[in-house]
Motif scaffolding. Sequence first.
Motif, PDB file in Angstrom:
ATOM      1  N   SER A 104       4.764   9.727  -9.485  1.00 22.29           N
ATOM      2  CA  SER A 104       4.172   9.927 -10.806  1.00 22.29           C
ATOM      3  C   SER A 104       3.587  11.334 -10.941  1.00 22.29           C
ATOM      4  N   SER A 110       2.422   6.793  -6.649  1.00 22.78           N
ATOM      5  CA  SER A 110       1.453   7.798  -7.091  1.00 22.78           C
ATOM      6  C   SER A 110       2.010   9.203  -6.925  1.00 22.78           C
ATOM      7  N   ILE A 111       2.637   9.469  -5.800  1.00 22.09           N
ATOM      8  CA  ILE A 111       3.223  10.792  -5.550  1.00 22.09           C
ATOM      9  C   ILE A 111       4.368  11.056  -6.528  1.00 22.09           C
ATOM     10  N   MET A 138       0.831  -1.186   0.000  1.00 25.28           N
ATOM     11  CA  MET A 138       0.000   0.000   0.000  1.00 25.28           C
ATOM     12  C   MET A 138       0.876   1.251   0.000  1.00 25.28           C
ATOM     13  N   MET A 139       1.904   1.220   0.822  1.00 27.51           N
ATOM     14  CA  MET A 139       2.809   2.362   0.913  1.00 27.51           C
ATOM     15  C   MET A 139       3.511   2.570  -0.423  1.00 27.51           C
ATOM     16  N   LYS A 140       3.847   1.454  -1.082  1.00 30.39           N
ATOM     17  CA  LYS A 140       4.497   1.541  -2.383  1.00 30.39           C
ATOM     18  C   LYS A 140       3.593   2.256  -3.386  1.00 30.39           C
ATOM     19  N   LYS A 141       2.303   1.959  -3.361  1.00 29.29           N
ATOM     20  CA  LYS A 141       1.354   2.580  -4.282  1.00 29.29           C
ATOM     21  C   LYS A 141       1.265   4.082  -4.042  1.00 29.29           C
ATOM     22  N   ILE A 142       1.251   4.474  -2.792  1.00 28.47           N
ATOM     23  CA  ILE A 142       1.174   5.896  -2.448  1.00 28.47           C
ATOM     24  C   ILE A 142       2.443   6.605  -2.912  1.00 28.47           C
ATOM     25  N   VAL A 143       3.604   6.009  -2.624  1.00 28.09           N
ATOM     26  CA  VAL A 143       4.876   6.608  -3.038  1.00 28.09           C
ATOM     27  C   VAL A 143       4.934   6.675  -4.564  1.00 28.09           C
TER      28      VAL A 143
END
Length: 87
Positions: free
Chosen positions: A11, A8-9, A1-6
């Motif tokens: 990107s 996304s940011i 989940m943290m990977k997705k947030i990082v």
Amino acid sequence: MMKKIVFSIASLLLFVGCKETTQEKLDAAKDAVSQEVKEKVDSVTTKTEKALDSTTKKIKSKVDTLLVKGATKVEEKAKAIKESAKQ
């Protein structure tokens, strides 16, 4: 989940960075095109002014020539009338 947030940011930051670069390039291109158009307009204006000046001089010269020819003919007719009146 943290990977997705990082991800996304990251990107989002990459997109914003590209957008600024693209905007700068667009502004530079717009300025270049504006300058080129201005130079073309100035060039056309100069050429038009020269052509109009040249045409005006030619027309004035022709008018002057016609006036001289007309005045000469009037003088000739006046002399002819004067001579015929003497007879």
